[in-house]
Design an enzyme around this catalytic site. Structure first.
Site, PDB file in Angstrom:
ATOM      1  CB  THR A 182      -0.911   0.038   1.336  1.00  0.00           C
ATOM      2  OG1 THR A 182      -1.875  -0.947   1.207  1.00  0.00           O
ATOM      3  CG2 THR A 182      -1.604   1.333   1.229  1.00  0.00           C
ATOM      4  NE  ARG A 210      -8.716  -7.662   2.636  1.00  0.00           N
ATOM      5  CZ  ARG A 210      -7.988  -6.699   2.707  1.00  0.00           C
ATOM      6  NH1 ARG A 210      -7.187  -6.276   1.621  1.00  0.00           N
ATOM      7  NH2 ARG A 210      -7.419  -6.239   3.961  1.00  0.00           N
ATOM      8  N   GLY A 212      -9.973  -4.115   1.408  1.00  0.00           N
ATOM      9  CA  GLY A 212      -9.587  -3.650   2.745  1.00  0.00           C
ATOM     10  C   GLY A 212      -9.908  -2.227   3.313  1.00  0.00           C
ATOM     11  CG  ASP A 213      -7.049  -0.225   5.571  1.00  0.00           C
ATOM     12  OD1 ASP A 213      -6.517  -1.244   5.000  1.00  0.00           O
ATOM     13  OD2 ASP A 213      -6.296   0.912   6.378  1.00  0.00           O
ATOM     14  CB  THR A 233       0.199   1.158   5.283  1.00  0.00           C
ATOM     15  OG1 THR A 233       0.479  -0.216   4.811  1.00  0.00           O
ATOM     16  CG2 THR A 233       1.231   1.550   6.098  1.00  0.00           C
ATOM     17  N   GLY A 234      -1.539  -1.315   6.593  1.00  0.00           N
ATOM     18  CA  GLY A 234      -1.543  -2.381   7.701  1.00  0.00           C
ATOM     19  C   GLY A 234      -2.617  -3.515   7.501  1.00  0.00           C
ATOM     20  N   GLY A 236      -5.942  -4.347   6.926  1.00  0.00           N
ATOM     21  CA  GLY A 236      -6.855  -3.635   6.708  1.00  0.00           C
ATOM     22  C   GLY A 236      -8.275  -3.946   7.421  1.00  0.00           C
TER      23      GLY A 236
END
Ligand code: ASP
Length: 316
Positions: A182, A210, A212-213, A233-234, A236
């Protein structure tokens, strides 16, 4: 002229110096600097924080090393499906896309959604149709192919595993370690307007569409002139659970916290409590910046017009 600040990230996770070759480290630092310079140049010329964020992210998306745009990871089906969002803290306008294919710069498509649709969030085929209608640059599948991403995916494609990823780990470590991709940018321009953007290929071997955040306003991306602009970032799923980016803004708005304190609570306490590995970058409307993570490293850089500049990877 007010204080202006640019900050960027290229993902966070188990990024260790011992896994890195000097050449690769150099390439990451060069990639970060090129993106930081592109965003900063916009601010220096009196441009808006939105344009600065976009300029920096386009450079990171075009760089194969980062999991966004060209360097995006493979899905379970062996494709790239990308997510991105951008938000303008002055107007609270936002645009986001998810699950888009073949779009060279998803952040430009997100901006197009913000500026030229009546909507905020477009997904999959519909987002791709909108890209074609608006003349957004598309690339063939081969443009997104990278051997190391392919090798990463090959290791796990026959399993139900998915991987939050960075690039350079030994393959036997891939299944054990969590490394996140990301890219993101936040900026405060000389008028005190803030903006945030995030772009990602998501997780290696992801399936079922899927998301993510990163493209979710409030979770991975948020901007509001009264408080802050944040890009995360991480892992999500965890960032969605704590509505991470908006939570920083709320702590500032309702509790009067500083950017640094609010980000520290979310990253080092709330996320840690639910195993939410990762980090975030933020700026406030006065041009203060913070870059905070709860794992071994985060590709990151920042610069302001008071002479502060740093480009780093590991914990200091
Ligand atoms: N947060 C992103 C996602 O969950 C991944 C990352 O930051 O590396 O899709």
């Amino acid at each position: 002229m007010g204080k202006f600040t640019m900050a960027i990230h290229g993902g966070a996770g188990t990024i260790l110096k011992e896994d890195m070759t000097p050449e690769l480290e150099e390439a990451y630092l060069r990639g970060l600097k090129a993106a930081l310079d592109a965003g900063y140049a916009v601010l220096e010329e009196g441009g808006s924080s939105v344009n600065a964020v976009k300029a920096a992210i386009v450079i990171l998306e075009d760089n194969m090393l980062f999991n966004a745009g060209r360097g995006s990871v493979f899905t379970k089906k062996g494709l790239q499906e990308m997510d991105a969002a951008i938000m303008d803290g002055q107007s609270l306008s936002a645009g986001a896309v998810c699950g888009v294919r073949n779009v060279r710069n998803p952040i430009e498509l997100a901006e197009e959604v913000m500026l030229h649709s009546n909507h905020i969030f477009l997904s999959g085929k519909g987002a791709n149709d909108f890209a074609i209608k608006q003349g957004i640059k598309l690339e063939p599948d081969e443009y997104f192919f990278s051997q190391f991403r392919y090798d990463q995916w090959k290791e796990i494609r026959d399993s139900d595993n998915y991987s939050l990823d960075h690039t350079h780990q030994r393959l036997d470590e891939l299944l054990r370690e969590k490394k996140f991709g990301t890219v993101g940018a936040v900026a405060c321009d000389d008028k005190g307007n803030v903006a945030a953007g995030t772009s990602t290929g998501g997780m290696t071997n992801k399936k079922y569409g899927r998301i993510g955040d990163s493209p979710l306003i409030g979770a991975g991306t948020y901007a509001n002139n009264n408080t802050c602009a944040i890009s995360c970032t991480g892992h999500g799923e965890r960032f969605i659970q704590v509505v991470a980016a908006y939570d920083v803004s709320c702590l500032m708005e309702y509790k009067g916290m500083s950017l640094q304190d609010a980000m520290t609570i979310v990253v080092k306490d709330k996320l840690v409590k639910i195993d939410g590995e990762g980090g975030m970058i933020g700026v406030d409307g006065k041009g203060n910046a913070a870059l905070i993570f709860n794992c071994a490293g985060m590709y990151r850089a920042f610069r302001n017009n008071e002479g502060s500049e740093s480009i780093s990877i590991y914990e200091e």
